[in-house]
Design a protein around this motif. Structure first.
Motif, PDB file in Angstrom:
ATOM      1  N   LEU A 126       0.818  -1.211   0.000  1.00  0.00           N
ATOM      2  CA  LEU A 126       0.000   0.000   0.000  1.00  0.00           C
ATOM      3  C   LEU A 126       0.853   1.263   0.000  1.00  0.00           C
ATOM      4  CD1 LEU A 126      -2.689  -1.200   2.562  1.00  0.00           C
ATOM      5  CD2 LEU A 126      -3.097  -0.737   0.142  1.00  0.00           C
ATOM      6  N   ARG A 127       2.091   1.154   0.427  1.00  0.00           N
ATOM      7  CA  ARG A 127       2.990   2.316   0.432  1.00  0.00           C
ATOM      8  C   ARG A 127       3.755   2.475  -0.883  1.00  0.00           C
ATOM      9  NH1 ARG A 127       3.205   4.963   5.101  1.00  0.00           N
ATOM     10  NH2 ARG A 127       2.516   3.927   7.031  1.00  0.00           N
ATOM     11  N   ARG A 128       3.594   1.530  -1.795  1.00  0.00           N
ATOM     12  CA  ARG A 128       4.239   1.665  -3.097  1.00  0.00           C
ATOM     13  C   ARG A 128       3.341   2.460  -4.043  1.00  0.00           C
ATOM     14  NH1 ARG A 128       6.203  -3.723  -1.939  1.00  0.00           N
ATOM     15  NH2 ARG A 128       4.471  -4.719  -3.042  1.00  0.00           N
ATOM     16  N   PRO A 129       3.938   3.259  -4.943  1.00  0.00           N
ATOM     17  CA  PRO A 129       3.136   4.069  -5.872  1.00  0.00           C
ATOM     18  C   PRO A 129       2.624   3.236  -7.048  1.00  0.00           C
ATOM     19  CG  PRO A 129       5.454   4.478  -6.244  1.00  0.00           C
ATOM     20  CD  PRO A 129       5.381   3.561  -5.045  1.00  0.00           C
ATOM     21  N   GLN A 130       1.629   2.390  -6.764  1.00  0.00           N
ATOM     22  CA  GLN A 130       1.110   1.486  -7.782  1.00  0.00           C
ATOM     23  C   GLN A 130      -0.427   1.495  -7.827  1.00  0.00           C
ATOM     24  OE1 GLN A 130       2.004  -2.607  -6.844  1.00  0.00           O
ATOM     25  NE2 GLN A 130       1.531  -2.368  -4.666  1.00  0.00           N
ATOM     26  N   TRP A 131      -1.044   2.506  -7.214  1.00  0.00           N
ATOM     27  CA  TRP A 131      -2.484   2.509  -7.049  1.00  0.00           C
ATOM     28  C   TRP A 131      -3.120   3.648  -7.842  1.00  0.00           C
ATOM     29  CZ3 TRP A 131      -4.173  -1.611  -4.225  1.00  0.00           C
ATOM     30  CH2 TRP A 131      -3.186  -2.274  -3.479  1.00  0.00           C
ATOM     31  N   SER A 132      -4.199   3.347  -8.513  1.00  0.00           N
ATOM     32  CA  SER A 132      -4.926   4.377  -9.263  1.00  0.00           C
ATOM     33  C   SER A 132      -6.420   4.107  -9.188  1.00  0.00           C
ATOM     34  CB  SER A 132      -4.454   4.426 -10.725  1.00  0.00           C
ATOM     35  OG  SER A 132      -4.626   3.170 -11.347  1.00  0.00           O
ATOM     36  N   TRP A 133      -7.189   5.153  -9.501  1.00  0.00           N
ATOM     37  CA  TRP A 133      -8.644   5.096  -9.407  1.00  0.00           C
ATOM     38  C   TRP A 133      -9.272   5.716 -10.648  1.00  0.00           C
ATOM     39  CZ3 TRP A 133      -5.325   5.838  -5.471  1.00  0.00           C
ATOM     40  CH2 TRP A 133      -5.488   5.068  -4.307  1.00  0.00           C
ATOM     41  N   ILE A 134     -10.429   5.195 -11.021  1.00  0.00           N
ATOM     42  CA  ILE A 134     -11.197   5.770 -12.114  1.00  0.00           C
ATOM     43  C   ILE A 134     -11.970   6.979 -11.598  1.00  0.00           C
ATOM     44  CG2 ILE A 134     -13.108   5.393 -13.720  1.00  0.00           C
ATOM     45  CD1 ILE A 134     -10.643   3.915 -14.535  1.00  0.00           C
ATOM     46  N   THR A 135     -11.921   8.092 -12.308  1.00  0.00           N
ATOM     47  CA  THR A 135     -12.728   9.257 -11.957  1.00  0.00           C
ATOM     48  C   THR A 135     -14.202   8.923 -12.175  1.00  0.00           C
ATOM     49  OG1 THR A 135     -10.959  10.727 -12.687  1.00  0.00           O
ATOM     50  CG2 THR A 135     -13.143  11.697 -12.419  1.00  0.00           C
ATOM     51  N   PRO A 136     -15.084   9.174 -11.198  1.00  0.00           N
ATOM     52  CA  PRO A 136     -16.500   8.865 -11.379  1.00  0.00           C
ATOM     53  C   PRO A 136     -17.063   9.512 -12.643  1.00  0.00           C
ATOM     54  CG  PRO A 136     -16.068   9.381  -9.089  1.00  0.00           C
ATOM     55  CD  PRO A 136     -14.803   9.682  -9.843  1.00  0.00           C
ATOM     56  N   ALA A 137     -17.871   8.759 -13.364  1.00  0.00           N
ATOM     57  CA  ALA A 137     -18.410   9.240 -14.638  1.00  0.00           C
ATOM     58  C   ALA A 137     -19.278  10.474 -14.467  1.00  0.00           C
ATOM     59  CB  ALA A 137     -19.215   8.127 -15.310  1.00  0.00           C
ATOM     60  N   VAL A 138     -19.861  10.664 -13.286  1.00  0.00           N
ATOM     61  CA  VAL A 138     -20.705  11.828 -13.057  1.00  0.00           C
ATOM     62  C   VAL A 138     -19.890  13.119 -13.138  1.00  0.00           C
ATOM     63  CG1 VAL A 138     -20.420  11.855 -10.547  1.00  0.00           C
ATOM     64  CG2 VAL A 138     -22.529  12.748 -11.565  1.00  0.00           C
ATOM     65  N   PHE A 139     -18.561  13.023 -12.995  1.00  0.00           N
ATOM     66  CA  PHE A 139     -17.707  14.194 -13.116  1.00  0.00           C
ATOM     67  C   PHE A 139     -17.110  14.275 -14.524  1.00  0.00           C
ATOM     68  CE2 PHE A 139     -17.209  13.431  -8.368  1.00  0.00           C
ATOM     69  CZ  PHE A 139     -18.229  14.305  -8.068  1.00  0.00           C
ATOM     70  N   THR A 140     -16.042  13.558 -14.793  1.00  0.00           N
ATOM     71  CA  THR A 140     -15.436  13.652 -16.125  1.00  0.00           C
ATOM     72  C   THR A 140     -15.220  12.307 -16.776  1.00  0.00           C
ATOM     73  OG1 THR A 140     -13.189  13.609 -15.214  1.00  0.00           O
ATOM     74  CG2 THR A 140     -14.214  15.768 -15.500  1.00  0.00           C
ATOM     75  N   GLY A 141     -15.226  11.217 -15.994  1.00  0.00           N
ATOM     76  CA  GLY A 141     -14.959   9.902 -16.540  1.00  0.00           C
ATOM     77  C   GLY A 141     -13.487   9.726 -16.860  1.00  0.00           C
ATOM     78  N   GLY A 142     -13.105   8.502 -17.187  1.00  0.00           N
ATOM     79  CA  GLY A 142     -11.727   8.223 -17.548  1.00  0.00           C
ATOM     80  C   GLY A 142     -10.825   8.112 -16.330  1.00  0.00           C
ATOM     81  N   ARG A 143      -9.546   7.910 -16.587  1.00  0.00           N
ATOM     82  CA  ARG A 143      -8.585   7.760 -15.498  1.00  0.00           C
ATOM     83  C   ARG A 143      -8.174   9.116 -14.934  1.00  0.00           C
ATOM     84  NH1 ARG A 143      -6.304   2.730 -14.781  1.00  0.00           N
ATOM     85  NH2 ARG A 143      -6.889   1.186 -16.329  1.00  0.00           N
ATOM     86  N   GLY A 144      -7.827   9.105 -13.672  1.00  0.00           N
ATOM     87  CA  GLY A 144      -7.448  10.337 -13.009  1.00  0.00           C
ATOM     88  C   GLY A 144      -5.947  10.409 -12.801  1.00  0.00           C
ATOM     89  N   ALA A 145      -5.520  10.349 -11.534  1.00  0.00           N
ATOM     90  CA  ALA A 145      -4.116  10.530 -11.184  1.00  0.00           C
ATOM     91  C   ALA A 145      -3.269   9.361 -11.673  1.00  0.00           C
ATOM     92  CB  ALA A 145      -3.991  10.670  -9.671  1.00  0.00           C
ATOM     93  N   PRO A 146      -1.965   9.602 -11.872  1.00  0.00           N
ATOM     94  CA  PRO A 146      -1.048   8.491 -12.145  1.00  0.00           C
ATOM     95  C   PRO A 146      -0.932   7.626 -10.897  1.00  0.00           C
ATOM     96  CG  PRO A 146       0.165  10.508 -11.729  1.00  0.00           C
ATOM     97  CD  PRO A 146      -1.290  10.891 -11.812  1.00  0.00           C
ATOM     98  N   PRO A 147      -0.349   6.446 -11.001  1.00  0.00           N
ATOM     99  CA  PRO A 147      -0.246   5.569  -9.821  1.00  0.00           C
ATOM    100  C   PRO A 147       0.408   6.275  -8.631  1.00  0.00           C
ATOM    101  CG  PRO A 147       0.294   4.349 -11.794  1.00  0.00           C
ATOM    102  CD  PRO A 147       0.161   5.797 -12.214  1.00  0.00           C
ATOM    103  N   LEU A 148      -0.201   6.088  -7.476  1.00  0.00           N
ATOM    104  CA  LEU A 148       0.229   6.735  -6.242  1.00  0.00           C
ATOM    105  C   LEU A 148       0.102   5.743  -5.088  1.00  0.00           C
ATOM    106  CD1 LEU A 148      -1.737  10.039  -6.834  1.00  0.00           C
ATOM    107  CD2 LEU A 148       0.745   9.930  -6.614  1.00  0.00           C
ATOM    108  N   PRO A 149       0.753   6.019  -3.948  1.00  0.00           N
ATOM    109  CA  PRO A 149       0.581   5.137  -2.791  1.00  0.00           C
ATOM    110  C   PRO A 149      -0.757   5.385  -2.085  1.00  0.00           C
ATOM    111  CG  PRO A 149       2.080   6.921  -2.252  1.00  0.00           C
ATOM    112  CD  PRO A 149       1.782   7.055  -3.718  1.00  0.00           C
ATOM    113  N   VAL A 150      -1.289   4.361  -1.466  1.00  0.00           N
ATOM    114  CA  VAL A 150      -2.467   4.506  -0.610  1.00  0.00           C
ATOM    115  C   VAL A 150      -2.061   5.142   0.713  1.00  0.00           C
ATOM    116  CG1 VAL A 150      -4.188   3.222   0.725  1.00  0.00           C
ATOM    117  CG2 VAL A 150      -3.743   2.604  -1.662  1.00  0.00           C
ATOM    118  N   LEU A 151      -0.965   4.682   1.276  1.00  0.00           N
ATOM    119  CA  LEU A 151      -0.450   5.189   2.547  1.00  0.00           C
ATOM    120  C   LEU A 151       0.838   5.946   2.289  1.00  0.00           C
ATOM    121  CD1 LEU A 151      -0.905   1.915   4.650  1.00  0.00           C
ATOM    122  CD2 LEU A 151      -2.433   3.897   4.617  1.00  0.00           C
ATOM    123  N   ALA A 152       0.911   7.177   2.813  1.00  0.00           N
ATOM    124  CA  ALA A 152       2.117   7.994   2.672  1.00  0.00           C
ATOM    125  C   ALA A 152       2.289   8.790   3.954  1.00  0.00           C
ATOM    126  CB  ALA A 152       2.011   8.918   1.467  1.00  0.00           C
ATOM    127  N   GLY A 153       3.308   8.450   4.735  1.00  0.00           N
ATOM    128  CA  GLY A 153       3.455   9.109   6.030  1.00  0.00           C
ATOM    129  C   GLY A 153       2.247   8.795   6.892  1.00  0.00           C
TER     130      GLY A 153
END
Length: 225
Positions: A126-153
């Motif tokens: 979870l601390r490795r930058p390998q996580w990404s999320w889909i932007t909800p379609a109600v906003f813009t759809g498609g992929r959002g941020a590049p891979p990031l960690p879930v836990l940071a500090g």
């Protein structure tokens, strides 16, 4: 809201990660919600184009804020590289049958994860930058941020329903999801006029189930000063 009340609320956010305050109204309007929120930061309109988002059940659904039922613990705007710092939730018409807020500081989420036999391995993933999320379609759809960690500090970004885990992260995602489901978040019952402020980087929030179609909350996301 007096200056001392603002200071007390800021102290609560800093020490606990969330706070409930009583607004100077019985039922807040959009304008009142914005004026109140501006005491704590700069309102953000980047998702949906409006700084005030009405959280209510909608016939066609959409994001989980637009449906009845429960909402798992999560943070807002995790699909952006830079999620807003604070979330304000204004109680207009709380549900008659539930819909209470659930709050879990990141430190307690981490403790629940570490209590599991496979917690150390999951935390490392979870601390490795390998996580990404889909932007909800109600906003813009498609992929959002590049891979990031879930836990940071001492911060967390998480939402299970639009997560796109890397193949090597699936087991860790399941472990964290299970740890959060077994955690003991605080349950807060808002009454009309209450405002819940949440540190969106250090506290996960969710909601208990409800079926009342009249439930209405106003949400404002903020960039802190």
């Amino acid at each position: 809201m007096r200056a001392t009340e603002t200071t007390d609320a800021e102290d609560g956010l800093a020490t606990r990660g969330w706070v409930v305050v009583r607004g100077g109204w019985d039922v807040p309007t959009h304008a009142q919600a914005l004026r109140f929120a501006a005491r704590f930061g700069r309102p953000s309109a980047r998702d949906g184009g409006h700084p005030v988002w009405e959280v209510r059940p909608r016939p066609l659904g959409g994001t989980f804020s637009q449906r009845g039922g429960p909402v798992p613990l999560h943070t807002d705007a995790q699909y952006h590289p830079d999620p807003e710092d604070l979330v304000c939730l204004f109680a207009v018409r709380p549900a008659a049958d539930g819909g209470h807020s659930l709050l879990l500081p990141a430190s307690r989420a981490l403790a629940a994860l570490r209590a599991r036999p496979d917690g150390a391995r999951a935390e490392a993933a979870l601390r490795r930058p390998q996580w990404s999320w889909i932007t909800p379609a109600v906003f813009t759809g498609g992929r959002g941020a590049p891979p990031l960690p879930v836990l940071a500090g001492d911060t967390v970004r998480w939402r299970p329903d639009n997560l796109v885990p890397a193949e090597e992260g699936r087991a860790a995602a399941e472990t964290f999801t299970d740890a959060l489901a077994r955690a003991d978040p605080e349950e807060v019952r808002l009454t009309p006029g209450d405002v819940l402020l949440v540190d969106n980087r250090r506290t996960l929030h969710g909601r208990t189930a409800f079926g009342d179609p009249r439930r209405l909350m106003l949400r404002v996301r903020l960039w802190s000063r």
